[in-house]
Write a protein that holds these residues in place. Structure first.
Motif, mmCIF file in Angstrom:
data_model
loop_
_atom_site.group_PDB
_atom_site.id
_atom_site.type_symbol
_atom_site.label_atom_id
_atom_site.label_comp_id
_atom_site.label_asym_id
_atom_site.label_seq_id
_atom_site.Cartn_x
_atom_site.Cartn_y
_atom_site.Cartn_z
ATOM 1 N N VAL A 1 0.807 -1.217 0.000
ATOM 2 C CA VAL A 1 0.000 0.000 0.000
ATOM 3 C C VAL A 1 0.841 1.267 0.000
ATOM 4 O O VAL A 1 0.366 2.321 -0.392
ATOM 5 C CB VAL A 1 -0.997 0.028 1.182
ATOM 6 N N ASP A 2 2.075 1.167 0.430
ATOM 7 C CA ASP A 2 2.929 2.341 0.532
ATOM 8 C C ASP A 2 4.380 1.876 0.550
ATOM 9 O O ASP A 2 4.686 0.794 1.048
ATOM 10 C CB ASP A 2 2.586 3.098 1.824
ATOM 11 N N SER B 1 -6.548 -1.238 -0.045
ATOM 12 C CA SER B 1 -6.396 -1.611 -1.452
ATOM 13 C C SER B 1 -7.703 -1.518 -2.236
ATOM 14 O O SER B 1 -7.686 -1.362 -3.451
ATOM 15 C CB SER B 1 -5.859 -3.041 -1.564
ATOM 16 N N SER B 2 -8.834 -1.628 -1.543
ATOM 17 C CA SER B 2 -10.109 -1.634 -2.261
ATOM 18 C C SER B 2 -10.816 -0.278 -2.278
ATOM 19 O O SER B 2 -11.768 -0.095 -3.026
ATOM 20 C CB SER B 2 -11.049 -2.692 -1.678
ATOM 21 N N LEU B 3 -10.365 0.665 -1.481
ATOM 22 C CA LEU B 3 -11.007 1.977 -1.427
ATOM 23 C C LEU B 3 -10.084 3.020 -2.058
ATOM 24 O O LEU B 3 -8.966 3.216 -1.600
ATOM 25 C CB LEU B 3 -11.310 2.360 0.030
ATOM 26 N N HIS B 4 -10.558 3.667 -3.097
ATOM 27 C CA HIS B 4 -9.743 4.631 -3.830
ATOM 28 C C HIS B 4 -9.985 6.056 -3.318
ATOM 29 O O HIS B 4 -11.021 6.341 -2.711
ATOM 30 C CB HIS B 4 -10.062 4.554 -5.320
ATOM 31 N N ALA B 5 -9.040 6.934 -3.582
ATOM 32 C CA ALA B 5 -9.132 8.335 -3.150
ATOM 33 C C ALA B 5 -10.444 8.942 -3.636
ATOM 34 O O ALA B 5 -10.838 8.761 -4.785
ATOM 35 C CB ALA B 5 -7.946 9.126 -3.687
ATOM 36 N N GLU C 1 -13.450 8.158 -2.708
ATOM 37 C CA GLU C 1 -14.615 7.288 -2.508
ATOM 38 C C GLU C 1 -15.095 7.365 -1.069
ATOM 39 O O GLU C 1 -14.310 7.570 -0.150
ATOM 40 C CB GLU C 1 -14.275 5.828 -2.842
ATOM 41 N N SER D 1 -18.312 2.589 0.250
ATOM 42 C CA SER D 1 -17.851 1.861 -0.949
ATOM 43 C C SER D 1 -16.893 0.735 -0.605
ATOM 44 O O SER D 1 -16.479 -0.014 -1.488
ATOM 45 C CB SER D 1 -17.152 2.818 -1.915
ATOM 46 N N THR E 1 -15.368 -2.617 0.097
ATOM 47 C CA THR E 1 -15.775 -3.959 -0.322
ATOM 48 C C THR E 1 -15.869 -4.869 0.892
ATOM 49 O O THR E 1 -15.020 -4.793 1.788
ATOM 50 C CB THR E 1 -14.733 -4.525 -1.310
#
Length: 127
Positions: A61-62, A108-112, A114, A118, A120
Motif C-alpha cells: 500500500v505504501d 487496497s479496495s477503497l480509492h481516493a 470514494e 464503498s 468492499t
C-alpha cells in the motif's frame, strides 16, 4: 536411464497434505468449485461464482509500509474479497496479523475520493 530421487524429498511429498502451503494454494486457486464450497461452508454464506482466485498475491500500500502476501486471494461475482491463509507456524500473532491484513485489504479496495460505504466486503480466513 536411472533417475535419482532424493529419499527425503520423496518422503515429504508422500506425507504432504492440504496443510502444505504449495498444495493448499494449488488446490484453492485451481479448483474453484472446491474453493467456493469451502468458503460457503466456513462462512455460512452463498457465493454465486468465484471470479478470481490467485495464489501468493502480494499487496503493497505504501513504499514505507509493510506489505502482505496472501496465500490465496479470492473475489466472487459481487466483488467480495476473501483472503484464505494456511498458517501452520508462528500462530502467536494471528489476531494482529489478521487485523493488519484486513486493513491492507481495505486500503487496497477503497480509492481516493470514494466514500467509506464503498468499502468492499472482505474476509480474512486463518486457522
Amino acid at each position: 536411464m536411472k533417475i535419482y530421487v532424493d529419499k527425503e524429498l520423496e518422503k515429504q511429498w508422500e506425507e504432504a497434505s492440504l496443510s502444505n502451503n504449495f498444495i493448499f494454494c494449488k488446490v484453492m486457486s485451481e479448483n474453484l468449485d472446491l474453493c467456493k464450497k469451502f468458503l460457503e461452508m466456513l462462512l455460512n454464506i452463498k457465493i454465486e461464482s468465484i471470479s478470481l482466485a490467485q495464489p501468493e498475491t502480494t499487496l503493497n500500500v505504501d513504499f514505507f509500509a509493510k506489505g502482505i502476501r496472501l496465500d490465496v486471494f479470492v473475489k466472487d461475482d459481487t466483488d467480495r474479497i476473501f483472503d484464505i491463509e494456511m498458517q501452520v507456524i508462528g500462530k502467536d500473532y494471528l489476531p494482529l496479523r489478521a487485523r493488519y491484513y484486513q486493513s491492507v485489504l481495505d486500503v487496497s479496495s477503497l480509492h481516493a475520493g470514494e466514500d467509506y460505504e464503498s468499502l468492499t466486503e472482505s474476509y480474512v480466513i486463518s486457522p
